[in-house]
Write an enzyme that holds these catalytic residues in place. Structure first.
Site, PDB file in Angstrom:
ATOM      1  N   CYS A  73     -11.327   2.858  -0.920  1.00 31.26           N
ATOM      2  CA  CYS A  73      -9.996   3.216  -0.421  1.00 31.26           C
ATOM      3  C   CYS A  73      -9.839   2.480   0.892  1.00 31.26           C
ATOM      4  O   CYS A  73     -10.751   2.498   1.741  1.00 31.26           O
ATOM      5  CB  CYS A  73      -9.852   4.716  -0.228  1.00 31.26           C
ATOM      6  SG  CYS A  73      -8.279   5.200   0.565  1.00 31.26           S
TER       7      CYS A  73
ATOM      8  N   CYS B 179      -4.163  -1.451  -2.370  1.00 31.76           N
ATOM      9  CA  CYS B 179      -4.238  -0.004  -2.561  1.00 31.76           C
ATOM     10  C   CYS B 179      -5.066   0.232  -3.814  1.00 31.76           C
ATOM     11  O   CYS B 179      -4.711  -0.261  -4.893  1.00 31.76           O
ATOM     12  CB  CYS B 179      -2.827   0.567  -2.733  1.00 31.76           C
ATOM     13  SG  CYS B 179      -2.753   2.314  -3.186  1.00 31.76           S
TER      14      CYS B 179
ATOM     15  N   ASP C 262       0.854  -1.183   0.000  1.00 28.59           N
ATOM     16  CA  ASP C 262       0.000   0.000   0.000  1.00 28.59           C
ATOM     17  C   ASP C 262       0.887   1.229   0.000  1.00 28.59           C
ATOM     18  O   ASP C 262       2.052   1.171   0.410  1.00 28.59           O
ATOM     19  CB  ASP C 262      -0.921   0.015   1.221  1.00 28.59           C
ATOM     20  CG  ASP C 262      -1.927   1.171   1.164  1.00 28.59           C
ATOM     21  OD1 ASP C 262      -2.714   1.218   0.210  1.00 28.59           O
ATOM     22  OD2 ASP C 262      -1.904   2.044   2.049  1.00 28.59           O
TER      23      ASP C 262
END
Length: 279
Positions: A194, A74, A11
Site C-alpha cells: 500500500c 494505488c 490514487d
C-alpha cells in the site's frame, strides 16, 4: 500554447504521492498530472465493482486531459480494477493505444530477489489482500516463494489523520505484524503493498524481526516506468516534456495540500475536481 500530454498518476488519496515522488525524481523531464480521489477514499474496504467504477471514471478524466499513459499508483485500484480496464475498456477506445499500468506487476517481478528464506509477507489493505493479486502474480515469476498476507485496515486511517508517528500507531503496527508472523516465523521480507505504508516504515522496522527486508514500492515502480518507456519509445515520444506537475483532488484542496506535502516531500498546490461535472 504547446500541447500537453502528461503522464497521469492516480490514487484513491495521498499514498500514490510516494510513488509519484520517485517517478518525478527519475524522470523529471516529463509533464505529470496527479489525481487523488480523496472524497471517496479509502478504496480498500469497497467492493470490486465500486473500485472498478471509481477507477475507470478517473482514468477517463485523465484521458480527457490528454494523458496517453496512466499509472494506477494505488494497490487496491491495481488489484480490483486494472485488469478489467485493460481488457474491457481500452480496446474500445477511439485511441486504443492509450495505456493504463499498475503497481502490482512491477513489484511481483522482483520481490523474490529480496528473500533468503523464500518466505515473503504482504502487508496491504483488505481489498488488496482479498483480491489475492499478489500471491497470484508472484507465483508467475517466483513459484518457489511462499507468500503470506496480512490486512492492515487501521494503517491508512492512521496515516491520513497524521497519526503515523504517534504512540497509538505502535499498537496497530505491532498487532498486524504479530498476526502476520504467527502465520510463519521464517518470513524475512515484508512488502508494503500500500503506497501509504512507507510513512509507517520506521515503526514497522521497530517491531519487525532484526534483519527483515522491508520493501516499499516507490523506486520499484519508478524503475519499471523507466524501463517501460525505454522499451516503448513510441509511448515516450507521445509524452510532453515541459517538466510540469499538476495536482487535483476530489475533496478540499486546503487539507489535501497540507497532507499531500507530507507524502510528496515538497509543497503541493492542488485544484479541486468535481468528477460529476467532469463526466
Amino acid at each position: 500554447m504547446q500541447a500537453s500530454f502528461p503522464i497521469g498518476v492516480f490514487d484513491s488519496g495521498y499514498g500514490g504521492l510516494t510513488v509519484f515522488k520517485s517517478m518525478v525524481e527519475q524522470l523529471p523531464q516529463y509533464d505529470y498530472v496527479y489525481l487523488g480521489d480523496n472524497a471517496r477514499s479509502p478504496y480498500g474496504p469497497r467492493s470490486f465493482d465500486t473500485v472498478y467504477e471509481y477507477t475507470w471514471q478517473c482514468v477517463q478524466w485523465f484521458f480527457a486531459q490528454g494523458c496517453p499513459l496512466v499509472i494506477l499508483a494505488c494497490n487496491t485500484a491495481s488489484a480490483k480494477a486494472l485488469r478489467s480496464i485493460q481488457q474491457k475498456n481500452l480496446p474500445q477506445l477511439p485511441d486504443p493505444s492509450r495505456r493504463v499500468l499498475g503497481v502490482i506487476r512491477p513489484t511481483t517481478e522482483i520481490i523474490g530477489r529480496y528473500s533468503q528464506t523464500g518466505k515473503v509477507g504482504i502487508l496491504g489493505t483488505k481489498g488488496t489482500v482479498t483480491s489475492d493479486s499478489y500471491p497470484i502474480e508472484i507465483a508467475k515469476f517466483w513459484p518457489q516463494l511462499h507468500v503470506y498476507q496480512q490486512a492492515c485496515p487501521m494503517w491508512v486511517p492512521l496515516v491520513e489523520n497524521n497519526e503515523h508517528n504517534s504512540e497509538g500507531a505502535d499498537f496497530f503496527v505491532q498487532e498486524y505484524l504479530q498476526q502476520l508472523m504467527a502465520q510463519c516465523p521464517d518470513i524475512d521480507t515484508l512488502l508494503l503493498a500500500c503506497t501509504h505504508y512507507p510513512l509507517l516504515e520506521n515503526k514497522i522496522r521497530q517491531y519487525a524481526a532484526p534483519g527483515t527486508r522491508i520493501v516499499a514500492q516507490g523506486d520499484i515502480v519508478a524503475n519499471s516506468l523507466v524501463d517501460y518507456l525505454q522499451r516503448h519509445p513510441e509511448m515516450a515520444q507521445r509524452i510532453s516534456t515541459g517538466g510540469s506537475r499538476r495536482f487535483f483532488t476530489t475533496d478540499d484542496t486546503r487539507s489535501f495540500d497540507e497532507q499531500a506535502s507530507v507524502f510528496y516531500g515538497a509543497a503541493v498546490q492542488s485544484q479541486h475536481l468535481d468528477l460529476h461535472v467532469a463526466e
